[in-house]
Write a protein that holds these residues in place. Structure first.
Motif, PDB file in Angstrom:
ATOM      1  N   ASP A 325       0.955  -1.242   0.020  1.00 52.78           N
ATOM      2  CA  ASP A 325       0.097   0.012   0.075  1.00 52.78           C
ATOM      3  C   ASP A 325       1.091   1.109   0.033  1.00 52.78           C
ATOM      4  O   ASP A 325       1.410   1.689   1.144  1.00 52.78           O
ATOM      5  N   GLY A 326       1.091   1.908  -1.269  1.00 47.68           N
ATOM      6  CA  GLY A 326       2.092   2.853  -1.352  1.00 47.68           C
ATOM      7  C   GLY A 326       3.477   2.384  -0.980  1.00 47.68           C
ATOM      8  O   GLY A 326       3.995   1.557  -1.723  1.00 47.68           O
ATOM      9  N   ASP A 327       4.203   3.109  -0.011  1.00 52.16           N
ATOM     10  CA  ASP A 327       5.427   2.378   0.414  1.00 52.16           C
ATOM     11  C   ASP A 327       5.495   1.586   1.618  1.00 52.16           C
ATOM     12  O   ASP A 327       6.358   1.315   2.025  1.00 52.16           O
ATOM     13  N   ARG A 328       4.247   1.247   2.031  1.00 56.17           N
ATOM     14  CA  ARG A 328       4.098   0.365   3.178  1.00 56.17           C
ATOM     15  C   ARG A 328       3.836  -1.115   2.648  1.00 56.17           C
ATOM     16  O   ARG A 328       2.826  -1.340   2.240  1.00 56.17           O
ATOM     17  N   LEU A 329       4.687  -2.148   3.038  1.00 54.43           N
ATOM     18  CA  LEU A 329       4.454  -3.316   2.922  1.00 54.43           C
ATOM     19  C   LEU A 329       4.163  -4.124   4.114  1.00 54.43           C
ATOM     20  O   LEU A 329       4.872  -4.244   4.817  1.00 54.43           O
ATOM     21  N   ARG A 330       2.724  -4.781   3.865  1.00 53.85           N
ATOM     22  CA  ARG A 330       2.391  -5.399   5.321  1.00 53.85           C
ATOM     23  C   ARG A 330       2.261  -6.986   5.031  1.00 53.85           C
ATOM     24  O   ARG A 330       1.893  -7.280   3.804  1.00 53.85           O
ATOM     25  N   PHE A 331       2.761  -7.479   5.996  1.00 55.24           N
ATOM     26  CA  PHE A 331       2.916  -9.131   5.840  1.00 55.24           C
ATOM     27  C   PHE A 331       1.558  -9.734   6.223  1.00 55.24           C
ATOM     28  O   PHE A 331       0.935  -9.218   7.257  1.00 55.24           O
ATOM     29  N   ALA A 332       1.035 -10.871   5.666  1.00 51.46           N
ATOM     30  CA  ALA A 332      -0.050 -11.404   6.187  1.00 51.46           C
ATOM     31  C   ALA A 332       0.243 -12.276   7.340  1.00 51.46           C
ATOM     32  O   ALA A 332      -0.843 -12.209   8.270  1.00 51.46           O
ATOM     33  N   ALA A 333       1.347 -12.528   7.693  1.00 54.41           N
ATOM     34  CA  ALA A 333       1.937 -13.045   9.142  1.00 54.41           C
ATOM     35  C   ALA A 333       3.080 -12.569   9.507  1.00 54.41           C
ATOM     36  O   ALA A 333       3.694 -12.055   8.753  1.00 54.41           O
ATOM     37  N   PRO A 334       3.336 -12.305  10.840  1.00 51.78           N
ATOM     38  CA  PRO A 334       4.764 -11.707  11.319  1.00 51.78           C
ATOM     39  C   PRO A 334       5.833 -12.349  10.491  1.00 51.78           C
ATOM     40  O   PRO A 334       5.941 -13.705  10.556  1.00 51.78           O
ATOM     41  N   GLU A 335       6.669 -11.584   9.927  1.00 46.53           N
ATOM     42  CA  GLU A 335       7.692 -12.132   9.396  1.00 46.53           C
ATOM     43  C   GLU A 335       8.992 -11.916  10.102  1.00 46.53           C
ATOM     44  O   GLU A 335       9.225 -10.788  10.714  1.00 46.53           O
ATOM     45  N   TYR A 336      10.069 -12.723  10.189  1.00 50.85           N
ATOM     46  CA  TYR A 336      11.434 -12.561  10.861  1.00 50.85           C
ATOM     47  C   TYR A 336      12.469 -12.288   9.950  1.00 50.85           C
ATOM     48  O   TYR A 336      12.568 -12.577   8.897  1.00 50.85           O
ATOM     49  N   GLY A 337      13.707 -11.488  10.486  1.00 44.63           N
ATOM     50  CA  GLY A 337      14.642 -11.297   9.890  1.00 44.63           C
ATOM     51  C   GLY A 337      14.454 -10.219   8.819  1.00 44.63           C
ATOM     52  O   GLY A 337      15.318 -10.108   7.879  1.00 44.63           O
ATOM     53  N   VAL A 338      13.722  -9.264   9.162  1.00 46.48           N
ATOM     54  CA  VAL A 338      13.425  -8.022   8.210  1.00 46.48           C
ATOM     55  C   VAL A 338      14.398  -6.877   8.818  1.00 46.48           C
ATOM     56  O   VAL A 338      14.257  -6.447   9.740  1.00 46.48           O
ATOM     57  N   ALA A 339      15.282  -6.349   8.119  1.00 49.77           N
ATOM     58  CA  ALA A 339      16.305  -5.625   8.355  1.00 49.77           C
ATOM     59  C   ALA A 339      16.483  -4.343   7.457  1.00 49.77           C
ATOM     60  O   ALA A 339      16.650  -4.642   6.198  1.00 49.77           O
ATOM     61  N   PRO A 340      16.420  -3.260   8.207  1.00 51.02           N
ATOM     62  CA  PRO A 340      16.859  -1.988   6.992  1.00 51.02           C
ATOM     63  C   PRO A 340      18.165  -2.140   6.463  1.00 51.02           C
ATOM     64  O   PRO A 340      19.241  -2.703   6.829  1.00 51.02           O
ATOM     65  N   GLY A 341      18.031  -1.673   5.039  1.00 52.66           N
ATOM     66  CA  GLY A 341      19.082  -1.967   4.237  1.00 52.66           C
ATOM     67  C   GLY A 341      19.149  -3.138   3.329  1.00 52.66           C
ATOM     68  O   GLY A 341      19.612  -3.240   2.147  1.00 52.66           O
ATOM     69  N   GLN A 342      18.211  -4.211   3.632  1.00 50.62           N
ATOM     70  CA  GLN A 342      17.926  -5.127   2.772  1.00 50.62           C
ATOM     71  C   GLN A 342      17.096  -4.897   1.684  1.00 50.62           C
ATOM     72  O   GLN A 342      16.460  -3.734   1.907  1.00 50.62           O
ATOM     73  N   ALA A 343      16.590  -5.834   0.722  1.00 49.98           N
ATOM     74  CA  ALA A 343      15.507  -5.427  -0.142  1.00 49.98           C
ATOM     75  C   ALA A 343      14.307  -6.240   0.104  1.00 49.98           C
ATOM     76  O   ALA A 343      14.436  -7.487   0.826  1.00 49.98           O
ATOM     77  N   ALA A 344      13.084  -5.707  -0.367  1.00 51.16           N
ATOM     78  CA  ALA A 344      11.906  -6.484  -0.326  1.00 51.16           C
ATOM     79  C   ALA A 344      11.590  -6.632  -1.768  1.00 51.16           C
ATOM     80  O   ALA A 344      11.147  -5.685  -2.480  1.00 51.16           O
ATOM     81  N   VAL A 345      11.564  -7.913  -2.097  1.00 46.38           N
ATOM     82  CA  VAL A 345      11.300  -8.132  -3.595  1.00 46.38           C
ATOM     83  C   VAL A 345       9.944  -8.844  -3.573  1.00 46.38           C
ATOM     84  O   VAL A 345       9.594  -9.639  -3.114  1.00 46.38           O
ATOM     85  N   LEU A 346       9.224  -8.316  -4.700  1.00 52.03           N
ATOM     86  CA  LEU A 346       7.925  -8.713  -5.012  1.00 52.03           C
ATOM     87  C   LEU A 346       7.661  -9.658  -5.996  1.00 52.03           C
ATOM     88  O   LEU A 346       8.254  -9.477  -7.248  1.00 52.03           O
ATOM     89  N   TYR A 347       6.806 -10.651  -5.757  1.00 53.09           N
ATOM     90  CA  TYR A 347       6.373 -11.590  -6.907  1.00 53.09           C
ATOM     91  C   TYR A 347       5.159 -11.959  -6.936  1.00 53.09           C
ATOM     92  O   TYR A 347       4.322 -11.487  -6.158  1.00 53.09           O
ATOM     93  N   ALA A 348       4.768 -12.289  -8.441  1.00 53.71           N
ATOM     94  CA  ALA A 348       3.275 -12.974  -8.602  1.00 53.71           C
ATOM     95  C   ALA A 348       3.624 -14.386  -9.088  1.00 53.71           C
ATOM     96  O   ALA A 348       3.874 -14.359 -10.230  1.00 53.71           O
TER      97      ALA A 348
END
Length: 371
Positions: A325-348
């Motif tokens: 949603d815009g620049d906010r990525l919300r996970f369906a379930a809590p996600e671990y190991g999410v760190a600033p500086g890393q990438a969030a890559v999106l797939y279909a």
């Protein structure tokens, strides 16, 4: 080879292919297969290190020994080989950025910076200057031509898939690039190299971070940024001091070892690295759970896709259901190991829609308390 397709069209006469050659088995096989198509093939290697430093360097790519290997392969194939000195650009855009990210308390991904800088942007420019019809690389991803044009898909071999590191590829770059190994497992690539008599058939793979062959990230950052060794406090989630550290460059989110804190009822993990205060914030594993992340610098190559997506937040993680949603990525379930500086890559499914950089995270514990 029938299992490789450069997607150049039916007529290869008069075509010219530039191959990005790092000196390893993957790019060498790409060069050999390109030459077999009948197109004029040119191997290009970027020298990313000072010549004296690069000579004899092992466990990396684009170094002294690797340049010699690339040249030997091209000589065997009877194709041209050019070496371009990009040491200064590589240092400024990749190595310095890596060091600065650690100083900022982030967990950097230099391979993405390299792909979006020297390996793609610069090599594409060089390829066009050479009049090439495409630039072929040894990355394990697939380029699929869909109804609206070229799409980027995960590599067929899950153990070798490199799509996470190529999320910043633009549509214009994707139109020009070719990834002929994307449908192959690594074992098949080595078989092809052996069948073709290439001397690099059994050459070991390079390290993930080529300019840190000994794995001492902190040592490299300390060398480039002497101020990185400033000591600070290790604190718990409420700011209570638990101990001290010798520099934030030694810590990344999710780390457990090296804290040297005893007497706690449960194991502690690095939850956050605060560069401004030089504090390393620790807590139980539950504190690592993230509900959402702020993503900046979003690169979108997914066309008009507006359906369900999955997100991958670490190179070795599995994509998980999420919503952007815009620049906010919300996970369906809590996600671990999410760190600033890393990438969030999106797939279909298997298709890469794009991705961006994780700038900040929202702890799942805080989100639950606010609900």
């Amino acid at each position: 080879m029938d299992d490789v397709d450069f997607q150049l069209g039916d007529a290869l006469t008069g075509k010219r292919i530039v191959v990005a050659m790092s000196g390893g088995v993957d790019s060498s096989v790409v060069a050999a297969l390109a030459a077999q198509t009948g197109a004029e093939t040119i191997g290009v290697t970027l020298q990313l290190y000072d010549h004296g430093e690069a000579t004899g360097r092992a466990g990396s790519c684009c170094a002294g020994r690797d340049i010699r290997d690339a040249r030997a392969v091209c000589d065997r194939l009877g194709i041209a080989h050019y070496v371009f000195d990009h040491e200064t650009r590589f240092r400024e855009t990749v190595v310095d950025t890596f060091a600065d990210a650690y100083l900022a308390g982030q967990t950097p991904i230099p391979c993405v910076q390299c792909n979006t800088g020297p390996k793609f942007t610069d090599l594409l420019s060089l390829s066009r200057d050479l009049g090439a019809d495409c630039l072929a690389t040894g990355h394990y991803v697939r380029r699929v031509v869909g109804p609206a044009g070229a799409e980027l898909h995960r590599g067929a071999d899950p153990a070798r898939d490199q799509s996470y590191f190529l999320f910043a590829t633009t549509q214009a770059q994707l139109d020009y690039l070719r990834f002929p190994l994307g449908a192959l497992p690594k074992a098949r690539v080595r078989e092809i190299a052996a069948e073709l008599g290439l001397g690099v058939a059994a050459k070991p793979d390079s390290q993930d971070i080529c300019f840190v062959p000994d794995g001492d990230y902190a040592g490299l950052v300390r060398k480039l940024r002497p101020e990185a060794d400033t000591a600070g406090d290790i604190v718990d989630l409420v700011g209570r001091r638990l101990g001290s550290h010798r520099g934030i460059i030694h810590f990344t989110v999710g780390q457990r070892r090296g804290l040297e804190i005893g007497g706690t009822p449960e194991p502690l993990y690095v939850v956050r690295v605060d560069a401004a205060t030089r504090q390393v914030v620790v807590g139980p594993r539950a504190a690592l759970a993230v509900a959402a992340a702020q993503v900046t610098g979003l690169n979108w190559i997914g066309g008009d896709h507006d359906g369900a997506i999955t997100a991958k937040v670490r190179s070795m993680a599995k994509p998980v259901p999420a919503r952007l949603d815009g620049d906010r990525l919300r996970f369906a379930a809590p996600e671990y190991g999410v760190a600033p500086g890393q990438a969030a890559v999106l797939y279909a499914g298997e298709r890469v829609l794009g991705g961006g950089w994780i700038a900040a995270t929202e702890p799942a514990l805080a989100a639950a308390a606010a609900a």
